[in-house]
Scaffold this active site. Structure first.
Site, PDB file in Angstrom:
ATOM      1  N   TYR A 175       8.740   2.474  -0.154  1.00 49.27           N
ATOM      2  CA  TYR A 175       7.842   3.045  -1.156  1.00 49.27           C
ATOM      3  C   TYR A 175       8.523   4.047  -2.080  1.00 49.27           C
ATOM      4  O   TYR A 175       7.920   4.522  -3.038  1.00 49.27           O
ATOM      5  CB  TYR A 175       6.636   3.694  -0.457  1.00 49.27           C
ATOM      6  CG  TYR A 175       5.684   2.676   0.110  1.00 49.27           C
ATOM      7  CD1 TYR A 175       4.398   2.540  -0.373  1.00 49.27           C
ATOM      8  CD2 TYR A 175       6.099   1.810   1.122  1.00 49.27           C
ATOM      9  CE1 TYR A 175       3.539   1.591   0.137  1.00 49.27           C
ATOM     10  CE2 TYR A 175       5.253   0.848   1.634  1.00 49.27           C
ATOM     11  CZ  TYR A 175       3.968   0.747   1.139  1.00 49.27           C
ATOM     12  OH  TYR A 175       3.124  -0.210   1.637  1.00 49.27           O
ATOM     13  N   LYS A 191      11.493  -3.098  14.006  1.00 47.50           N
ATOM     14  CA  LYS A 191      12.076  -4.453  13.978  1.00 47.50           C
ATOM     15  C   LYS A 191      13.579  -4.294  14.180  1.00 47.50           C
ATOM     16  O   LYS A 191      14.387  -4.596  13.303  1.00 47.50           O
ATOM     17  CB  LYS A 191      11.729  -5.124  12.633  1.00 47.50           C
ATOM     18  CG  LYS A 191      11.949  -6.640  12.617  1.00 47.50           C
ATOM     19  CD  LYS A 191      10.971  -7.415  13.465  1.00 47.50           C
ATOM     20  CE  LYS A 191      11.203  -8.916  13.330  1.00 47.50           C
ATOM     21  NZ  LYS A 191      10.575  -9.703  14.400  1.00 47.50           N
ATOM     22  N   ASP A 231       1.631   0.593   6.693  1.00 46.55           N
ATOM     23  CA  ASP A 231       0.653   0.139   5.705  1.00 46.55           C
ATOM     24  C   ASP A 231      -0.032  -1.141   6.187  1.00 46.55           C
ATOM     25  O   ASP A 231      -1.254  -1.291   6.077  1.00 46.55           O
ATOM     26  CB  ASP A 231       1.377  -0.110   4.373  1.00 46.55           C
ATOM     27  CG  ASP A 231       0.419  -0.217   3.192  1.00 46.55           C
ATOM     28  OD1 ASP A 231      -0.803  -0.173   3.398  1.00 46.55           O
ATOM     29  OD2 ASP A 231       0.906  -0.351   2.061  1.00 46.55           O
TER      30      ASP A 231
END
Length: 353
Positions: free
Chosen positions: A138, A190, A247
């Site tokens: 972001y 991840k 998000d």
């Protein structure tokens, strides 16, 4: 003398002003009950203001916000304004400018609220997502190469700093202690693919964990997290994750807790000014119809009260929401299907504080 809280209010776009009105109604009722004083400063920022002035959020407003005790936001998003302009110019600007480095999202199923997950109830769905709020994808780092040609390249860079990661993870451990439920923090990442960013996240996670021997730790890949949120939501207590994964999984969280109509969130700077909002967006098609669900905005006000230290008031607001839901008067969490108007839901909750 008792402090008077200064609360900045940005009603915003679409149904934002309608739900904010009900949140402020509940604030007025609980302030009278508990005995604290406040003043609200209303700001016009949003789609209509941008259309009239070409201005999203001036520097002067950001400086004013820094002197407040909290910000209360309705919604940002206007059908006549290109997506991204208001979101980046107002929402992200406030988050970054006020260093609101944690996005805090309770995922809590209240009694009497329908969940799409079969055989799960309020005892199973009660956890919190701590999302890093000022870094990651972001930040907007990246660019184009040979744009508009068949050989175009688009690059988007995820920025993760040691400082940013550590303070977010530390907040999650502190929050798990404060919640005092399962006292478990799950890192959602991840590590098998994002071998730089989540190597940093994982190393910092276990380093910080050593300072919290009373808190359990767990790790789950983001894809596994989404599966378990549906199959075994009771496994979670506090989930900590980066900006993008946070998000995504918080929208799944909203669905399993009963929908956008009841999902609230906070953009938190523990040392500064925090901002609270319903997460459902501006819902322009329902504007002015008095049918939108204000419970998410009311619960955002509950989070605001809790964060500024008015714990009794926050508890009263949450209990009033629970009583309203158990009263049988609210038929659904969906806009237009509640069985009550937006205003009537606000009146009901205000009468119960």
């Amino acid at each position: 003398m008792k402090k008077t809280y200064r609360i900045g209010v940005i009603p915003g776009d679409g149904t934002g002003p309608e739900v904010v009105r009900e949140g402020l109604k509940v604030l007025e009722a609980v302030a009278a009950k508990v005995g604290f004083s406040y003043e609200t400063i209303v700001y016009p920022f949003g789609g209509e203001h941008y259309k009239k002035t070409g201005e999203t959020l001036p520097d002067s407003a950001l400086e004013e916000f820094k002197k407040l005790d909290a910000l209360y936001l309705g919604a940002i998003g206007h059908p006549d304004v290109k997506p991204g302009i208001l979101e980046q110019g107002i929402l992200l600007r406030i988050r970054f400018g006020l260093d609101q480095y944690v996005n805090l999202r309770p995922v809590k199923l209240y009694p009497g609220v329908w969940t799409p997950i079969k055989d799960k109830g309020p005892e199973d769905i009660d956890f919190v997502v701590v999302r890093e709020n000022t870094e990651g994808l972001y930040v907007g780092a990246g660019g184009f190469l040979r744009k508009g040609t068949p050989d175009e390249v688009a690059i988007q860079v995820s920025i993760n700093t040691r400082k940013g990661v550590e303070r977010c993870i530390r907040f999650a451990f502190e929050y798990a202690r404060k919640r005092n439920k399962k006292k478990k923090v799950t890192l959602c990442g991840k590590t098998n693919v994002l071998t730089y960013a989540f190597d940093l996240w994982e190393r910092v996670f276990y380093e910080v964990a050593r300072e919290y021997p009373d808190v359990q730790t767990d790790y789950a890949h983001v894809d596994a997290t989404t599966m378990w949120m549906v199959k075994n939501p009771e496994w979670f207590d506090v989930i900590v994750t980066d900006n993008m994964f946070g998000d995504i999984i918080t929208d799944l969280g909203a669905m399993i807790q009963g929908g956008m109509g009841i999902a609230a969130g906070g953009n938190i700077n523990p040392q500064g000014v925090s901002m609270f909002e319903p997460i459902g967006g501006s819902a322009p098609k329902y504007t002015g119809m008095n049918v939108i669900n204000p419970l998410a905005a009311i619960l955002a006000m509950q989070m605001l009260l809790d964060t500024i230290g008015e714990h009794e008031a926050a508890s009263r607001v949450e209990n009033a929401v629970i009583q309203a839901l158990q009263s049988g008067k609210i038929k659904s969490m969906s806009a237009g299907k509640m069985g009550l108007t937006t205003q009537e839901v606000g009146d009901l909750v205000a009468s119960l504080v």
